[in-house]
Scaffold this active site. Structure first.
Site, PDB file in Angstrom:
ATOM      1  N   TYR A  37     -94.126 -50.551  24.040  1.00 16.05           N
ATOM      2  CA  TYR A  37     -93.819 -49.330  24.775  1.00 16.05           C
ATOM      3  C   TYR A  37     -94.976 -48.877  25.653  1.00 16.05           C
ATOM      4  O   TYR A  37     -94.768 -48.205  26.662  1.00 16.05           O
ATOM      5  CB  TYR A  37     -93.496 -48.189  23.803  1.00 16.05           C
ATOM      6  CG  TYR A  37     -92.078 -48.188  23.298  1.00 16.05           C
ATOM      7  CD1 TYR A  37     -91.614 -49.219  22.499  1.00 16.05           C
ATOM      8  CD2 TYR A  37     -91.211 -47.156  23.603  1.00 16.05           C
ATOM      9  CE1 TYR A  37     -90.327 -49.211  22.017  1.00 16.05           C
ATOM     10  CE2 TYR A  37     -89.918 -47.137  23.129  1.00 16.05           C
ATOM     11  CZ  TYR A  37     -89.478 -48.175  22.335  1.00 16.05           C
ATOM     12  OH  TYR A  37     -88.197 -48.164  21.871  1.00 16.05           O
ATOM     13  N   LYS A  44     -93.188 -59.976  12.616  1.00 13.99           N
ATOM     14  CA  LYS A  44     -92.704 -61.294  13.048  1.00 13.99           C
ATOM     15  C   LYS A  44     -93.926 -62.222  13.023  1.00 13.99           C
ATOM     16  O   LYS A  44     -94.337 -62.795  14.031  1.00 13.99           O
ATOM     17  CB  LYS A  44     -92.095 -61.171  14.465  1.00 13.99           C
ATOM     18  CG  LYS A  44     -91.379 -62.414  14.964  1.00 13.99           C
ATOM     19  CD  LYS A  44     -90.080 -62.721  14.232  1.00 13.99           C
ATOM     20  CE  LYS A  44     -89.494 -64.039  14.710  1.00 13.99           C
ATOM     21  NZ  LYS A  44     -88.352 -64.484  13.894  1.00 13.99           N
ATOM     22  N   ASP A  97     -86.251 -60.303  11.623  1.00 17.64           N
ATOM     23  CA  ASP A  97     -84.865 -60.795  11.703  1.00 17.64           C
ATOM     24  C   ASP A  97     -84.208 -60.754  10.325  1.00 17.64           C
ATOM     25  O   ASP A  97     -83.065 -60.323  10.167  1.00 17.64           O
ATOM     26  CB  ASP A  97     -84.795 -62.202  12.335  1.00 17.64           C
ATOM     27  CG  ASP A  97     -85.830 -63.172  11.790  1.00 17.64           C
ATOM     28  OD1 ASP A  97     -86.697 -62.753  10.995  1.00 17.64           O
ATOM     29  OD2 ASP A  97     -85.776 -64.362  12.161  1.00 17.64           O
ATOM     30  N   ASP A 142     -87.716 -49.047  16.458  1.00 11.56           N
ATOM     31  CA  ASP A 142     -86.658 -48.478  17.299  1.00 11.56           C
ATOM     32  C   ASP A 142     -85.321 -49.128  16.949  1.00 11.56           C
ATOM     33  O   ASP A 142     -84.314 -48.452  16.737  1.00 11.56           O
ATOM     34  CB  ASP A 142     -87.006 -48.712  18.782  1.00 11.56           C
ATOM     35  CG  ASP A 142     -85.927 -48.177  19.698  1.00 11.56           C
ATOM     36  OD1 ASP A 142     -85.470 -47.033  19.468  1.00 11.56           O
ATOM     37  OD2 ASP A 142     -85.533 -48.891  20.641  1.00 11.56           O
ATOM     38  N   ASP A 150     -81.984 -47.554  14.349  1.00 10.54           N
ATOM     39  CA  ASP A 150     -80.584 -47.361  14.771  1.00 10.54           C
ATOM     40  C   ASP A 150     -79.651 -48.049  13.782  1.00 10.54           C
ATOM     41  O   ASP A 150     -78.599 -47.516  13.419  1.00 10.54           O
ATOM     42  CB  ASP A 150     -80.334 -47.955  16.170  1.00 10.54           C
ATOM     43  CG  ASP A 150     -80.492 -46.912  17.278  1.00 10.54           C
ATOM     44  OD1 ASP A 150     -81.285 -45.961  17.080  1.00 10.54           O
ATOM     45  OD2 ASP A 150     -79.844 -47.051  18.330  1.00 10.54           O
TER      46      ASP A 150
HETATM   47  C1  IPM Z   1     -85.719 -43.346  20.094  1.00  6.94           C
HETATM   48  C2  IPM Z   1     -85.204 -43.590  21.484  1.00  6.94           C
HETATM   49  C3  IPM Z   1     -86.385 -43.670  22.438  1.00  6.94           C
HETATM   50  C4  IPM Z   1     -87.247 -44.833  21.988  1.00  6.94           C
HETATM   51  C5  IPM Z   1     -85.994 -43.813  23.915  1.00  6.94           C
HETATM   52  C6  IPM Z   1     -85.119 -42.673  24.373  1.00  6.94           C
HETATM   53  C7  IPM Z   1     -87.190 -43.963  24.802  1.00  6.94           C
HETATM   54  O1  IPM Z   1     -84.422 -44.735  21.506  1.00  6.94           O
HETATM   55  O2  IPM Z   1     -86.388 -42.310  19.891  1.00  6.94           O
HETATM   56  O3  IPM Z   1     -85.460 -44.171  19.219  1.00  6.94           O
HETATM   57  O4  IPM Z   1     -86.963 -45.977  22.316  1.00  6.94           O
HETATM   58  O5  IPM Z   1     -88.233 -44.572  21.285  1.00  6.94           O
HETATM   59 MG    MG Z   2     -84.063 -45.598  19.610  1.00  8.71          MG
END
Ligand code: IPM
Ligand code: MG
Length: 360
Positions: free
Chosen positions: A146, A195, A227, A251, A255
């Site tokens: 990032y 990894k 993975d 990240d 999710d």
């Molecule tokens: C998160 C989001 C952010 C990230 C984006 C919006 C930049 O996906 O907070 O997980 O990737 O960190």
């Molecule tokens: Mg995210």
């Protein structure tokens, strides 16, 4: 206590869910005799529209002078919104990254737990979901891909893009320490995800994590390749306690972890630096498809407000009151559409907020 909270509603469903979280904070303030002052700031697409940039220096200064920051969500539809025609450093997400970096928020805590009331919303097979799970993803937030050097240029007539993944041992050590400290207060297990079979940065990650582990003999450390972790999360999520990982892996895995709880609309997060200051936001995005329809699930933002009270203000009973109220509302069968199933009561975003306030 008197506290100042910088509030960034952001884009999409941000204003709706933050509105409910502020109502919850006001309810807590009234009940427990505190006073919270809100300092509203812009970030993301709304700041681009109003100020021509996703985050102004003035907004950063206001956030820095507050005791904590509460954030909704930022960004729009990446294929249709004009914000995504702008160069990448002028887009909504650039504001969030700049804020994380300027506030030094290197530790992102994303708890993912399956409420038994929501087991039917969990997309996993019953034999897996019935075991339940309660994990905390500790994501490094100010390093890695990032924030590494990047460029896009033509090399010998071929357009080529480059991103770089860099970590130094100090960046790894401080996040590993946070993970072990948190694990001590939980089930005393850290799964460090990397990894290391491919990446140098991951090999350093492993080495430093092992060094840190020596100071925490009461906590078990295991390493897992990213993975395999993605697979284990859907195969046997109950095995995880604290999952420690770098920015990009965190990240993605967060999710995935949030989805198996039934909905990304349920997950709060805290981003911390070395002090008690923190930024609190739902793990999910701005959901532009349902924005402005009073349909969003405000629980992730409400639980983020509860984390804010717990971590930044050391208000444990106040945070418990919010979490118990959420639990109660779920037990009573109230659901926003993302977690709705037959036989439960469908409610709108603002109704969910009110139901939670009434139970505090
Ligand atoms: C998160 C989001 C952010 C990230 C984006 C919006 C930049 O996906 O907070 O997980 O990737 O960190
Ligand atoms: Mg995210």
């Amino acid at each position: 206590m008197n506290k100042k909270i910088a509030v960034i509603k952001g884009d999409g469903i941000g204003p709706e869910v933050v509105g409910e979280a502020v109502k919850v904070l006001d309810t807590v303030a009234k009940k427990f005799g505190h006073s919270f002052e809100y300092d509203y700031q812009l970030m993301g697409g709304c700041s681009i529209d109003a100020c021509g940039e996703p985050l102004t220096d003035d907004a950063i200064a206001h956030c820095k002078s507050a005791d904590a920051v509460l954030l909704g969500s930022i960004g729009g539809n990446t294929t249709t919104s004009p914000w995504y025609k702008l160069p990448s450093d002028k887009r909504p997400e650039a504001g969030l990254l700049k804020l994380r970096k300027s506030l030094g928020l290197f530790a992102n805590l994303r708890p993912a737990l399956l409420y038994k009331e929501l087991a039917s919303a969990c997309p996993l097979k019953t034999e897996i979901s019935s075991k339940g799970f309660d994990m905390l993803i500790m994501r490094e937030l100010t390093g890695g891909l990032y924030f590494g050097e990047r460029e896009t240029k033509e090399i010998d007539g071929v357009v080529t893009a480059k991103d770089t993944l860099t970590y130094n041992e100090n960046e790894i050590r401080r996040i590993a320490i946070k993970a072990f400290e948190v694990a001590r207060k939980r089930c005393k297990k850290v799964t460090s995800v990397d990894k290391a079979n491919v990446l140098d940065s991951s090999r350093l990650w492993r080495k430093v994590t092992e060094e840190v582990a020596k100071d925490y003999p009461d906590v078990t450390l295991e390493h897992m390749l990213v993975d395999n972790s993605a697979m284990q999360l859907v195969k046997d999520p109950a095995q995880f306690d604290v999952v420690l990982t770098e920015n990009m892996f965190g990240d993605i895995l967060s999710d995935e972890a949030s989805m198996i709880t039934g909905s990304i609309g349920m997950l709060p997060s805290a981003s911390l630096n070395e002090t008690t200051f923190g930024l609190y936001e739902p793990s999910g995005g701005s959901a532009p498809d349902i924005a402005g329809q009073n349909k969003a699930n405000p629980i992730a933002t409400i639980l983020s407000a509860s984390m804010l009270l717990r971590y930044s203000f050391d208000m444990q009973k106040e945070a418990d009151a919010i979490e118990n109220a959420v639990q109660k509302v779920l037990e009573e069968g109230y659901r926003t559409c993302d977690i709705y199933s037959e036989g439960t009561s469908l409610v709108a975003c603002d109704q969910m907020g009110k139901l939670i306030c009434d139970r505090i």
